[in-house]
Design an enzyme around this catalytic site. Structure first.
Site, PDB file in Angstrom:
ATOM      1  N   ALA A 192     -10.430  27.381 -17.981  1.00  0.00           N
ATOM      2  CA  ALA A 192      -9.169  27.897 -18.867  1.00  0.00           C
ATOM      3  C   ALA A 192      -9.828  28.444 -20.087  1.00  0.00           C
ATOM      4  CB  ALA A 192      -8.061  26.924 -18.855  1.00  0.00           C
ATOM      5  N   SER A 193      -8.988  29.468 -20.743  1.00  0.00           N
ATOM      6  CA  SER A 193      -9.675  30.034 -21.792  1.00  0.00           C
ATOM      7  C   SER A 193      -8.494  30.604 -22.669  1.00  0.00           C
ATOM      8  CB  SER A 193     -10.868  31.109 -21.545  1.00  0.00           C
ATOM      9  OG  SER A 193     -11.355  31.401 -22.850  1.00  0.00           O
TER      10      SER A 193
ATOM     11  N   SER B 148      -7.432  31.929 -27.037  1.00  0.00           N
ATOM     12  CA  SER B 148      -8.215  32.388 -28.229  1.00  0.00           C
ATOM     13  C   SER B 148      -8.825  31.285 -29.331  1.00  0.00           C
ATOM     14  CB  SER B 148      -7.062  33.077 -29.362  1.00  0.00           C
ATOM     15  OG  SER B 148      -6.367  32.181 -29.675  1.00  0.00           O
ATOM     16  N   VAL B 149      -8.503  30.134 -29.152  1.00  0.00           N
ATOM     17  CA  VAL B 149      -8.989  28.916 -29.997  1.00  0.00           C
ATOM     18  C   VAL B 149     -10.014  28.318 -29.166  1.00  0.00           C
ATOM     19  CG1 VAL B 149      -8.385  26.704 -31.045  1.00  0.00           C
ATOM     20  CG2 VAL B 149      -6.934  28.796 -31.620  1.00  0.00           C
ATOM     21  N   ALA B 150      -9.716  28.216 -28.060  1.00  0.00           N
ATOM     22  CA  ALA B 150     -10.744  27.383 -27.155  1.00  0.00           C
ATOM     23  C   ALA B 150     -10.802  27.532 -25.720  1.00  0.00           C
ATOM     24  CB  ALA B 150     -10.294  25.833 -27.331  1.00  0.00           C
TER      25      ALA B 150
ATOM     26  N   VAL C 223     -11.726  25.574 -21.995  1.00  0.00           N
ATOM     27  CA  VAL C 223     -11.551  24.329 -21.253  1.00  0.00           C
ATOM     28  C   VAL C 223     -12.643  24.042 -20.161  1.00  0.00           C
ATOM     29  CG1 VAL C 223     -10.187  22.534 -20.135  1.00  0.00           C
ATOM     30  CG2 VAL C 223      -9.234  24.032 -21.932  1.00  0.00           C
TER      31      VAL C 223
ATOM     32  N   LYS D 225     -11.950  20.314 -23.806  1.00  0.00           N
ATOM     33  CA  LYS D 225     -11.342  21.487 -24.626  1.00  0.00           C
ATOM     34  C   LYS D 225     -12.207  21.598 -25.932  1.00  0.00           C
ATOM     35  CE  LYS D 225      -7.130  23.224 -26.671  1.00  0.00           C
ATOM     36  NZ  LYS D 225      -5.532  23.121 -26.886  1.00  0.00           N
TER      37      LYS D 225
ATOM     38  N   ASP E 177       5.641  24.321 -27.634  1.00  0.00           N
ATOM     39  CA  ASP E 177       5.207  25.158 -27.010  1.00  0.00           C
ATOM     40  C   ASP E 177       5.161  25.009 -25.326  1.00  0.00           C
ATOM     41  OD1 ASP E 177       3.706  27.563 -26.707  1.00  0.00           O
ATOM     42  OD2 ASP E 177       1.782  27.022 -27.310  1.00  0.00           O
TER      43      ASP E 177
END
Length: 430
Positions: A122-123, A125-127, A129, A143, A275
């Site tokens: 998974a991807s 803008s911050v990280a 995985v 992460k 969120d």
């Protein structure tokens, strides 16, 4: 000096991109307004503003996502467009992953992980995985923060704060908490870079939600975590469409558990995951609800938690005047010329009308949108600590309705409301 030069160059780039998008948008918007009416003109401009944020990069996208929750301040149509912003970024490649791992672990990668797949699962803008395995045998999700993302976000947020300071001086923005809203937004965006806090948030949620049946928050492995990396339990076979192939009974259990988790956070613990969109909320074939990514979480004060619970209780039983008074009490700012009796009258009418609706007719989203319109019209600005949890509740409503169209949101809240107001978890039990 180098920092100042970099900020100047970024400011020039942002200004150029903004002018290239906004000026044509205003021109076309004016033409559409003349030809098709004001709503068409506004819609075009709003959509081009969203396109601008995407062109400016991940910091502006995240800022737009947060600002889109401020429906008590911004026009509903603009917030609707901002809610569509997607955090779409290319995953880290092998070279970038190697840099990120070196920044996080130095030479200790092999000492921490027995296996680590270099391909992200998974991807954002911050990280990104990754899937890995510890030497103790546990399968883990890793992460890993993107290299250089702190510098990019710090620059962009500095520009936004400077822009807010200028806007606050303009006559059209007087009386609006422009600086406060942008400062709060900046804190929410930067908070998603604080992986140590996010790991703590996950541990808190896992403990708090252990009381709710069939809710699963992944376990964090603190010995493997670092300030730039969170290592947690890997939960296999997560897919956003799992519930679609489950029985109607299982879907109702998903809905009940999801809402129980939300109400536990809001009314009992006061520690709220803000969120809860489908990318952070999953369902398993074993009828469990999985909650991920706690970077955007808010701790309500006991006072705000209780006011939120009292508001929901008064809304559920149709006591409109009391609900209106709570909105005013909990506000961060009330305009000097606010017509409080007028607001109270209209807010009470909204509560009474909503109370008369059936479970199938009642919509949290419709109720909240009308309430935010009233607050904006009458100059009542909500505390961000309440706006974010409320919007999280609205985000989850759509997913819950899809699972159980007959869900009675007000009735389902009563167990946690009773605990939050009068029971062990409430203020009297603390």
């Amino acid at each position: 000096m180098r920092t100042g030069l970099a900020l100047t160059l970024r400011a020039t780039q942002v200004a150029g991109t903004t002018a290239a998008v906004v000026l044509p948008a205003l021109a076309v918007g004016l033409l559409q307004r003349v030809r098709y009416g004001p709503p068409a003109g506004r819609r075009h401009v709003n959509r081009r503003l969203v396109a601008l944020l995407m062109a400016l990069g991940p910091t502006f996208v995240k800022a737009g996502q947060v600002l889109g929750t401020r429906r008590d301040l911004l026009p509903r149509a603009l917030c609707d467009e901002l809610s569509l912003l997607q955090d779409s970024v290319e995953p880290l490649d092998a070279a970038q992953t190697a840099v990120a791992l070196a920044e996080a672990y130095g030479a200790d990668v092999a000492a921490v992980f027995a296996e680590l797949d270099a391909r992200p699962v998974a991807s954002g803008s911050v990280a990104s995985v990754y899937r890995g395995r510890l030497h103790t045998g546990q399968d883990v999700a890793v992460k890993l923060r993107r290299p250089g993302i702190e510098r990019v976000m710090a620059q962009d947020l500095a520009l936004m704060r400077a822009g807010a300071a200028l806007m606050a001086r303009l006559p059209m923005f007087r009386g609006l908490p422009v600086n406060e809203v942008v400062a709060n937004m900046s804190g929410a965006v930067l908070g998603q870079l604080d992986f140590e806090r996010e790991a703590d948030n996950l541990r808190r949620l896992r403990k708090n939600l252990s009381e709710v049946p069939r809710v699963w928050v992944p376990k964090v492995y603190p010995e493997a975590c670092r300030p730039r990396c969170i290592v947690m339990e890997f939960i296999p076979d997560l897919a956003v469409n799992t519930a679609e192939s489950c029985s109607a009974a299982a879907r109702k259990r998903f809905a009940a558990s999801g809402m129980a988790a939300m109400y536990q956070m809001l009314f009992v613990d006061g520690f709220v995951h803000c969120d809860m969109h489908p990318g952070n909320l999953y369902f398993t074939r074993a009828a469990q609800v999985v909650v991920l990514d706690a970077g955007f979480s808010v701790q309500l004060t006991d006072r705000l938690r209780r006011l939120f619970a009292e508001f929901f209780m008064n809304m559920a039983i149709g006591r409109g005047v009391y609900a209106a008074e709570i909105v005013i009490q909990s506000a961060e700012r009330v305009a000097a010329d606010a017509d409080l009796p007028g607001f109270t009258e209209r807010m009470a009418d909204l509560v009474v009308r909503s109370h008369g609706q059936s479970a199938q007719e009642f919509s949290l989203m419709a109720f909240a949108m009308e309430m935010f319109d009233l607050m904006r019209r009458f100059g009542i600005h909500a505390a961000p600590e309440l706006i974010f949890p409320l919007l999280s509740l609205l985000v989850i409503e759509g997913a819950i309705r899809a699972l159980d169209p007959d869900m009675d949101f007000q009735e389902a809240a009563k167990p946690q409301l009773m605990r939050g107001l009068f029971g062990e978890g409430g203020i009297h039990g603390r």
